[in-house]
Design a protein around this motif. Structure first.
Motif, PDB file in Angstrom:
ATOM      1  N   MET A   1      33.063 -11.911  -1.177  1.00  0.00           N
ATOM      2  CA  MET A   1      33.641 -10.935  -2.281  1.00  0.00           C
ATOM      3  C   MET A   1      33.624  -9.659  -1.864  1.00  0.00           C
ATOM      4  O   MET A   1      32.656  -8.871  -1.357  1.00  0.00           O
ATOM      5  CB  MET A   1      32.742 -11.013  -3.524  1.00  0.00           C
ATOM      6  N   PRO A   2      34.960  -8.895  -2.013  1.00  0.00           N
ATOM      7  CA  PRO A   2      35.097  -7.672  -1.792  1.00  0.00           C
ATOM      8  C   PRO A   2      33.897  -6.682  -2.480  1.00  0.00           C
ATOM      9  O   PRO A   2      33.516  -7.062  -3.499  1.00  0.00           O
ATOM     10  CB  PRO A   2      36.430  -7.324  -2.245  1.00  0.00           C
ATOM     11  N   SER A   3      33.743  -5.428  -1.930  1.00  0.00           N
ATOM     12  CA  SER A   3      32.598  -4.886  -2.420  1.00  0.00           C
ATOM     13  C   SER A   3      32.910  -4.078  -3.757  1.00  0.00           C
ATOM     14  O   SER A   3      31.837  -3.322  -4.174  1.00  0.00           O
ATOM     15  CB  SER A   3      32.284  -3.596  -1.237  1.00  0.00           C
ATOM     16  N   SER A   4      34.076  -4.153  -4.026  1.00  0.00           N
ATOM     17  CA  SER A   4      34.492  -3.230  -5.279  1.00  0.00           C
ATOM     18  C   SER A   4      33.898  -3.757  -6.582  1.00  0.00           C
ATOM     19  O   SER A   4      33.752  -3.047  -7.411  1.00  0.00           O
ATOM     20  CB  SER A   4      36.145  -3.246  -5.638  1.00  0.00           C
ATOM     21  N   CYS A   5      33.289  -5.036  -6.849  1.00  0.00           N
ATOM     22  CA  CYS A   5      32.830  -5.808  -7.901  1.00  0.00           C
ATOM     23  C   CYS A   5      31.387  -5.981  -7.782  1.00  0.00           C
ATOM     24  O   CYS A   5      30.818  -6.507  -8.582  1.00  0.00           O
ATOM     25  CB  CYS A   5      33.551  -6.910  -8.333  1.00  0.00           C
ATOM     26  N   LYS A   6      30.791  -5.726  -6.682  1.00  0.00           N
ATOM     27  CA  LYS A   6      29.357  -5.946  -6.248  1.00  0.00           C
ATOM     28  C   LYS A   6      28.461  -5.244  -7.181  1.00  0.00           C
ATOM     29  O   LYS A   6      27.521  -6.160  -7.577  1.00  0.00           O
ATOM     30  CB  LYS A   6      28.957  -5.623  -4.883  1.00  0.00           C
ATOM     31  N   GLU A   7      28.529  -4.226  -7.580  1.00  0.00           N
ATOM     32  CA  GLU A   7      27.431  -3.505  -8.433  1.00  0.00           C
ATOM     33  C   GLU A   7      27.506  -4.071  -9.731  1.00  0.00           C
ATOM     34  O   GLU A   7      26.432  -4.452 -10.409  1.00  0.00           O
ATOM     35  CB  GLU A   7      27.844  -2.167  -8.325  1.00  0.00           C
ATOM     36  N   ILE A   8      28.704  -4.412 -10.231  1.00  0.00           N
ATOM     37  CA  ILE A   8      28.618  -4.756 -11.730  1.00  0.00           C
ATOM     38  C   ILE A   8      28.169  -6.276 -11.851  1.00  0.00           C
ATOM     39  O   ILE A   8      27.634  -6.788 -12.740  1.00  0.00           O
ATOM     40  CB  ILE A   8      30.192  -4.669 -12.491  1.00  0.00           C
ATOM     41  N   ARG A   9      28.667  -6.983 -10.704  1.00  0.00           N
ATOM     42  CA  ARG A   9      28.129  -8.317 -10.526  1.00  0.00           C
ATOM     43  C   ARG A   9      26.608  -8.485 -10.584  1.00  0.00           C
ATOM     44  O   ARG A   9      25.909  -9.260 -11.176  1.00  0.00           O
ATOM     45  CB  ARG A   9      28.723  -9.200  -9.323  1.00  0.00           C
ATOM     46  N   ALA A  10      25.847  -7.725  -9.993  1.00  0.00           N
ATOM     47  CA  ALA A  10      24.564  -7.332  -9.721  1.00  0.00           C
ATOM     48  C   ALA A  10      23.980  -7.070 -11.315  1.00  0.00           C
ATOM     49  O   ALA A  10      22.853  -7.749 -11.512  1.00  0.00           O
ATOM     50  CB  ALA A  10      24.116  -6.541  -8.663  1.00  0.00           C
ATOM     51  N   ALA A  11      24.670  -6.119 -11.880  1.00  0.00           N
ATOM     52  CA  ALA A  11      23.973  -5.297 -13.084  1.00  0.00           C
ATOM     53  C   ALA A  11      24.120  -6.806 -14.103  1.00  0.00           C
ATOM     54  O   ALA A  11      23.212  -6.953 -15.079  1.00  0.00           O
ATOM     55  CB  ALA A  11      24.820  -4.458 -13.427  1.00  0.00           C
ATOM     56  N   LEU A  12      25.400  -7.508 -13.922  1.00  0.00           N
ATOM     57  CA  LEU A  12      25.378  -8.715 -14.823  1.00  0.00           C
ATOM     58  C   LEU A  12      24.566  -9.678 -14.557  1.00  0.00           C
ATOM     59  O   LEU A  12      23.690 -10.290 -15.605  1.00  0.00           O
ATOM     60  CB  LEU A  12      27.022  -9.275 -14.840  1.00  0.00           C
ATOM     61  N   ALA A  13      24.135  -9.823 -13.374  1.00  0.00           N
ATOM     62  CA  ALA A  13      23.273 -10.775 -13.076  1.00  0.00           C
ATOM     63  C   ALA A  13      21.471 -10.618 -13.554  1.00  0.00           C
ATOM     64  O   ALA A  13      20.920 -11.258 -14.237  1.00  0.00           O
ATOM     65  CB  ALA A  13      23.181 -11.277 -11.616  1.00  0.00           C
ATOM     66  N   GLU A  14      21.421  -9.342 -13.175  1.00  0.00           N
ATOM     67  CA  GLU A  14      20.161  -8.702 -13.737  1.00  0.00           C
ATOM     68  C   GLU A  14      19.892  -8.799 -15.427  1.00  0.00           C
ATOM     69  O   GLU A  14      18.930  -9.136 -15.748  1.00  0.00           O
ATOM     70  CB  GLU A  14      19.799  -7.084 -13.372  1.00  0.00           C
ATOM     71  N   CYS A  15      21.222  -8.584 -16.002  1.00  0.00           N
ATOM     72  CA  CYS A  15      21.177  -8.334 -17.587  1.00  0.00           C
ATOM     73  C   CYS A  15      20.910  -9.915 -17.941  1.00  0.00           C
ATOM     74  O   CYS A  15      20.223 -10.383 -18.987  1.00  0.00           O
ATOM     75  CB  CYS A  15      22.413  -8.044 -17.882  1.00  0.00           C
ATOM     76  N   LEU A  16      21.510 -10.927 -17.363  1.00  0.00           N
ATOM     77  CA  LEU A  16      21.213 -12.197 -17.659  1.00  0.00           C
ATOM     78  C   LEU A  16      19.987 -12.588 -17.527  1.00  0.00           C
ATOM     79  O   LEU A  16      19.552 -13.397 -18.232  1.00  0.00           O
ATOM     80  CB  LEU A  16      22.395 -12.969 -17.019  1.00  0.00           C
ATOM     81  N   GLN A  17      19.604 -12.352 -16.392  1.00  0.00           N
ATOM     82  CA  GLN A  17      18.203 -12.714 -16.279  1.00  0.00           C
ATOM     83  C   GLN A  17      17.176 -12.214 -17.072  1.00  0.00           C
ATOM     84  O   GLN A  17      16.070 -12.902 -17.543  1.00  0.00           O
ATOM     85  CB  GLN A  17      17.513 -12.246 -14.728  1.00  0.00           C
ATOM     86  N   GLU A  18      17.496 -11.091 -17.663  1.00  0.00           N
ATOM     87  CA  GLU A  18      16.591 -10.321 -18.772  1.00  0.00           C
ATOM     88  C   GLU A  18      16.788 -10.789 -19.861  1.00  0.00           C
ATOM     89  O   GLU A  18      16.171 -10.664 -21.026  1.00  0.00           O
ATOM     90  CB  GLU A  18      16.475  -8.907 -18.563  1.00  0.00           C
ATOM     91  N   SER A  19      17.907 -11.526 -20.357  1.00  0.00           N
ATOM     92  CA  SER A  19      18.231 -11.998 -21.554  1.00  0.00           C
ATOM     93  C   SER A  19      17.394 -12.998 -22.233  1.00  0.00           C
ATOM     94  O   SER A  19      16.751 -13.891 -21.509  1.00  0.00           O
ATOM     95  CB  SER A  19      19.887 -12.300 -21.553  1.00  0.00           C
ATOM     96  N   GLU A  20      17.568 -13.270 -23.619  1.00  0.00           N
ATOM     97  CA  GLU A  20      16.974 -14.389 -24.165  1.00  0.00           C
ATOM     98  C   GLU A  20      17.206 -15.840 -23.783  1.00  0.00           C
ATOM     99  O   GLU A  20      16.506 -16.750 -23.856  1.00  0.00           O
ATOM    100  CB  GLU A  20      16.750 -14.143 -25.811  1.00  0.00           C
ATOM    101  N   CYS A  21      18.635 -15.681 -23.562  1.00  0.00           N
ATOM    102  CA  CYS A  21      19.225 -17.085 -23.338  1.00  0.00           C
ATOM    103  C   CYS A  21      18.514 -17.850 -21.907  1.00  0.00           C
ATOM    104  O   CYS A  21      18.286 -18.929 -22.018  1.00  0.00           O
ATOM    105  CB  CYS A  21      20.531 -16.781 -23.040  1.00  0.00           C
ATOM    106  N   VAL A  22      18.095 -16.855 -20.990  1.00  0.00           N
ATOM    107  CA  VAL A  22      17.435 -17.419 -19.739  1.00  0.00           C
ATOM    108  C   VAL A  22      15.964 -17.364 -19.933  1.00  0.00           C
ATOM    109  O   VAL A  22      15.364 -18.467 -19.546  1.00  0.00           O
ATOM    110  CB  VAL A  22      18.061 -16.614 -18.640  1.00  0.00           C
ATOM    111  N   MET A  23      15.453 -16.446 -20.525  1.00  0.00           N
ATOM    112  CA  MET A  23      14.116 -16.182 -20.293  1.00  0.00           C
ATOM    113  C   MET A  23      13.495 -17.180 -21.502  1.00  0.00           C
ATOM    114  O   MET A  23      12.281 -17.860 -21.245  1.00  0.00           O
ATOM    115  CB  MET A  23      13.428 -14.774 -20.962  1.00  0.00           C
ATOM    116  N   VAL A  24      13.973 -17.258 -22.762  1.00  0.00           N
ATOM    117  CA  VAL A  24      13.065 -18.104 -23.767  1.00  0.00           C
ATOM    118  C   VAL A  24      13.850 -19.296 -23.843  1.00  0.00           C
ATOM    119  O   VAL A  24      12.847 -20.245 -23.895  1.00  0.00           O
ATOM    120  CB  VAL A  24      13.271 -17.158 -24.927  1.00  0.00           C
TER     121      VAL A  24
END
Length: 131
Positions: A1-24
């Motif tokens: 994937m081009p580098s222009s969306c990597k940061e926001i993709r990583a932030a989304l992945a981190e947010c999902l991992q910390e969300s109640e949907c994944v954790m609980v």
């Protein structure tokens, strides 16, 4: 994937991992991004999901082919979140800067415009009766 969306993709992945949907609830991140569960995500994750979609769409947008896709950096999202200012996902000034003020719920309610007009009218009537 081009580098222009990597940061926001990583932030989304981190947010999902910390969300109640994944954790609980123990759903996968992919399941949490789909329709019935996507509405239960925190607002921050929903905003990141929308921004990531716009970033991906911007990579193939022919109107942006000369300037390139202008992604938002997640670091700027974190600083605006801490400072309390709003942010806009792409170029330009913040859409909500200075528009929101914090309240504690004890502020006096502003008078209704009809009441203000009625008071003016009553004062005018009293002034005319005294003459």
């Amino acid at each position: 994937m081009p580098s222009s969306c990597k940061e926001i993709r990583a932030a989304l992945a981190e947010c999902l991992q910390e969300s109640e949907c994944v954790m609980v609830q123990r759903h996968t991140a992919a399941e949490c991004l789909r329709s019935p569960l996507a509405e239960t995500l925190p607002t921050k994750c929903q905003q990141l999901k929308k921004g990531f979609g716009e970033c991906r769409r911007g990579m193939i947008d022919m109107r942006k082919r000369f300037r390139g896709n202008q992604p938002i950096t997640f670091k700027s999202l974190e600083t605006t979140e801490q400072s309390g200012e709003g942010y806009q996902l792409y170029a330009g000034r913040s859409a909500f800067a200075g528009g929101v003020r914090k309240t504690d719920g004890n502020e006096p309610e502003p008078p209704d415009w009809r009441e203000v007009e009625n008071e003016k009218y009553r004062k005018e009537q009293e002034a005319q009766q005294k003459k």
